[in-house]
Design a protein around this motif. Sequence first.
Motif, PDB file in Angstrom:
ATOM      1  N   GLU A   8      21.911 -39.691  73.537  1.00 32.89           N
ATOM      2  CA  GLU A   8      22.332 -38.520  74.276  1.00 32.89           C
ATOM      3  C   GLU A   8      21.587 -37.297  73.762  1.00 32.89           C
ATOM      4  O   GLU A   8      21.493 -37.078  72.555  1.00 32.89           O
ATOM      5  CB  GLU A   8      23.845 -38.293  74.166  1.00 32.89           C
ATOM      6  CG  GLU A   8      24.687 -39.374  74.826  1.00 32.89           C
ATOM      7  CD  GLU A   8      26.157 -39.009  74.879  1.00 32.89           C
ATOM      8  OE1 GLU A   8      26.496 -37.870  74.473  1.00 32.89           O
ATOM      9  OE2 GLU A   8      26.972 -39.834  75.328  1.00 32.89           O
ATOM     10  N   VAL A   9      21.050 -36.513  74.695  1.00 32.13           N
ATOM     11  CA  VAL A   9      20.276 -35.328  74.339  1.00 32.13           C
ATOM     12  C   VAL A   9      20.851 -34.144  75.110  1.00 32.13           C
ATOM     13  O   VAL A   9      21.055 -34.224  76.326  1.00 32.13           O
ATOM     14  CB  VAL A   9      18.782 -35.513  74.670  1.00 32.13           C
ATOM     15  CG1 VAL A   9      17.984 -34.296  74.232  1.00 32.13           C
ATOM     16  CG2 VAL A   9      18.244 -36.777  74.026  1.00 32.13           C
ATOM     17  N   ASN A  10      21.095 -33.062  74.414  1.00 28.55           N
ATOM     18  CA  ASN A  10      21.619 -31.846  75.040  1.00 28.55           C
ATOM     19  C   ASN A  10      20.473 -30.949  75.517  1.00 28.55           C
ATOM     20  O   ASN A  10      19.412 -30.874  74.888  1.00 28.55           O
ATOM     21  CB  ASN A  10      22.501 -31.073  74.058  1.00 28.55           C
ATOM     22  CG  ASN A  10      23.778 -31.815  73.711  1.00 28.55           C
ATOM     23  OD1 ASN A  10      24.383 -32.466  74.576  1.00 28.55           O
ATOM     24  ND2 ASN A  10      24.200 -31.742  72.458  1.00 28.55           N
ATOM     25  N   HIS A  17      14.752 -32.418  74.324  1.00 23.21           N
ATOM     26  CA  HIS A  17      13.792 -32.905  73.319  1.00 23.21           C
ATOM     27  C   HIS A  17      14.196 -34.327  72.917  1.00 23.21           C
ATOM     28  O   HIS A  17      15.278 -34.547  72.379  1.00 23.21           O
ATOM     29  CB  HIS A  17      13.781 -31.992  72.087  1.00 23.21           C
ATOM     30  CG  HIS A  17      12.557 -32.143  71.253  1.00 23.21           C
ATOM     31  ND1 HIS A  17      11.323 -31.662  71.632  1.00 23.21           N
ATOM     32  CD2 HIS A  17      12.374 -32.736  70.048  1.00 23.21           C
ATOM     33  CE1 HIS A  17      10.427 -31.930  70.700  1.00 23.21           C
ATOM     34  NE2 HIS A  17      11.040 -32.591  69.721  1.00 23.21           N
ATOM     35  N   VAL A  18      13.319 -35.283  73.213  1.00 16.90           N
ATOM     36  CA  VAL A  18      13.620 -36.707  73.014  1.00 16.90           C
ATOM     37  C   VAL A  18      12.869 -37.212  71.789  1.00 16.90           C
ATOM     38  O   VAL A  18      11.657 -36.983  71.637  1.00 16.90           O
ATOM     39  CB  VAL A  18      13.220 -37.520  74.270  1.00 16.90           C
ATOM     40  CG1 VAL A  18      13.554 -38.993  74.075  1.00 16.90           C
ATOM     41  CG2 VAL A  18      13.912 -36.965  75.507  1.00 16.90           C
ATOM     42  N   TYR A  19      13.586 -37.939  70.884  1.00 13.45           N
ATOM     43  CA  TYR A  19      12.995 -38.542  69.696  1.00 13.45           C
ATOM     44  C   TYR A  19      12.999 -40.065  69.856  1.00 13.45           C
ATOM     45  O   TYR A  19      14.040 -40.662  70.137  1.00 13.45           O
ATOM     46  CB  TYR A  19      13.777 -38.155  68.436  1.00 13.45           C
ATOM     47  CG  TYR A  19      13.692 -36.677  68.089  1.00 13.45           C
ATOM     48  CD1 TYR A  19      12.709 -36.213  67.211  1.00 13.45           C
ATOM     49  CD2 TYR A  19      14.603 -35.766  68.621  1.00 13.45           C
ATOM     50  CE1 TYR A  19      12.633 -34.862  66.878  1.00 13.45           C
ATOM     51  CE2 TYR A  19      14.529 -34.419  68.307  1.00 13.45           C
ATOM     52  CZ  TYR A  19      13.548 -33.977  67.438  1.00 13.45           C
ATOM     53  OH  TYR A  19      13.479 -32.639  67.122  1.00 13.45           O
ATOM     54  N   THR A  88       5.549 -45.822  64.621  1.00 13.12           N
ATOM     55  CA  THR A  88       5.453 -44.359  64.527  1.00 13.12           C
ATOM     56  C   THR A  88       6.701 -43.713  65.108  1.00 13.12           C
ATOM     57  O   THR A  88       7.417 -44.325  65.920  1.00 13.12           O
ATOM     58  CB  THR A  88       4.213 -43.841  65.285  1.00 13.12           C
ATOM     59  OG1 THR A  88       4.096 -42.436  65.110  1.00 13.12           O
ATOM     60  CG2 THR A  88       4.322 -44.135  66.764  1.00 13.12           C
ATOM     61  N   ASN A  89       6.971 -42.496  64.656  1.00 14.99           N
ATOM     62  CA  ASN A  89       8.022 -41.657  65.233  1.00 14.99           C
ATOM     63  C   ASN A  89       7.354 -40.672  66.206  1.00 14.99           C
ATOM     64  O   ASN A  89       6.411 -39.968  65.823  1.00 14.99           O
ATOM     65  CB  ASN A  89       8.767 -40.890  64.142  1.00 14.99           C
ATOM     66  CG  ASN A  89       9.514 -41.817  63.194  1.00 14.99           C
ATOM     67  OD1 ASN A  89       9.961 -42.895  63.588  1.00 14.99           O
ATOM     68  ND2 ASN A  89       9.657 -41.407  61.937  1.00 14.99           N
ATOM     69  N   PHE A  90       7.854 -40.663  67.425  1.00 18.99           N
ATOM     70  CA  PHE A  90       7.224 -39.816  68.455  1.00 18.99           C
ATOM     71  C   PHE A  90       8.290 -39.063  69.209  1.00 18.99           C
ATOM     72  O   PHE A  90       9.316 -39.640  69.596  1.00 18.99           O
ATOM     73  CB  PHE A  90       6.418 -40.692  69.428  1.00 18.99           C
ATOM     74  CG  PHE A  90       5.648 -39.903  70.452  1.00 18.99           C
ATOM     75  CD1 PHE A  90       4.510 -39.202  70.105  1.00 18.99           C
ATOM     76  CD2 PHE A  90       6.087 -39.859  71.767  1.00 18.99           C
ATOM     77  CE1 PHE A  90       3.805 -38.475  71.053  1.00 18.99           C
ATOM     78  CE2 PHE A  90       5.397 -39.134  72.726  1.00 18.99           C
ATOM     79  CZ  PHE A  90       4.250 -38.445  72.361  1.00 18.99           C
ATOM     80  N   ASP A  91       8.066 -37.759  69.403  1.00 17.96           N
ATOM     81  CA  ASP A  91       9.028 -36.921  70.143  1.00 17.96           C
ATOM     82  C   ASP A  91       8.282 -36.092  71.191  1.00 17.96           C
ATOM     83  O   ASP A  91       7.117 -35.754  71.030  1.00 17.96           O
ATOM     84  CB  ASP A  91       9.803 -36.018  69.189  1.00 17.96           C
ATOM     85  CG  ASP A  91       8.903 -35.128  68.369  1.00 17.96           C
ATOM     86  OD1 ASP A  91       8.756 -33.952  68.737  1.00 17.96           O
ATOM     87  OD2 ASP A  91       8.310 -35.613  67.357  1.00 17.96           O
ATOM     88  N   PHE A  92       8.990 -35.773  72.262  1.00 18.08           N
ATOM     89  CA  PHE A  92       8.403 -35.035  73.377  1.00 18.08           C
ATOM     90  C   PHE A  92       9.523 -34.363  74.152  1.00 18.08           C
ATOM     91  O   PHE A  92      10.711 -34.602  73.903  1.00 18.08           O
ATOM     92  CB  PHE A  92       7.598 -35.972  74.290  1.00 18.08           C
ATOM     93  CG  PHE A  92       8.390 -37.124  74.833  1.00 18.08           C
ATOM     94  CD1 PHE A  92       8.997 -37.074  76.079  1.00 18.08           C
ATOM     95  CD2 PHE A  92       8.561 -38.286  74.064  1.00 18.08           C
ATOM     96  CE1 PHE A  92       9.734 -38.139  76.567  1.00 18.08           C
ATOM     97  CE2 PHE A  92       9.302 -39.353  74.544  1.00 18.08           C
ATOM     98  CZ  PHE A  92       9.894 -39.280  75.797  1.00 18.08           C
TER      99      PHE A  92
END
Length: 238
Positions: A8-10, A17-19, A88-92
């Motif tokens: 869940e993203v606010n 912002h998604v991780y 890898t950790n990727f956020d966008f």
Amino acid sequence: SIKLKSSEVNEVSGKWHVYTIIELPKAPPLAHVPMKFVFTKEAVFERSLIDGSDKPVTNRRTETNPLPNFESLDIDFANAQGKIFKGTNFDFDLTRTRGYEAGEYKLEVRTADGMAVGSSVRITLRGDNDVVDRRSMTFNAKKSGVEKIGDGGTGGVPKGVDPNWQPPSQEVTPTGTAEPFIPKDAYEKTDAETIKEKPGGCGCDVAGTSATVWSGAAGALGLLLLFARRFSRKHARA
């Protein structure tokens, strides 16, 4: 595999912002790998105005055959020293300007050649969507506090209005005179339109008359001279 740090993203300032955590079977040959993130909308959190409620009510509305949203991104599998890893950790960010709204989505990650990376995951985008008016229309627009003005016994004329009053005439009365549409000199003949006639009298000539008379006279004179010559010859022989 593909994992979400939070399902869940606010919404913050019109974006989410998604991780993610992406794991490959082995380290890729290149540090940056192009991938496609496919978001398919499954439900929308609709805020609507309904009868009997002054505030918007939020309902979960299921989507039927929605079109997916594609995000083409380059995933970095290397660290600052240039070493390449298999995970890898990727956020966008996801924004409303790209067609996203508060609701539930299915997320799939694919490579450039269309191969799926792991299984699909579900993500929920929290936020306030635009309000939709679902109230029923009413055609009986009666307002409280508005009094109907009666005729006051004047036979249909509102109270306080003179029953003998007549609205002003809408007819237009002409004033002054104007020039005629066709001027007077238009009826007068011009020099080109006037037929010029020769004055009458004895001196009138008829076309062809003079030539005929003179031709006849000349013929008679010739016959007279011929007769006189023959007569003189006859007497001379006698």
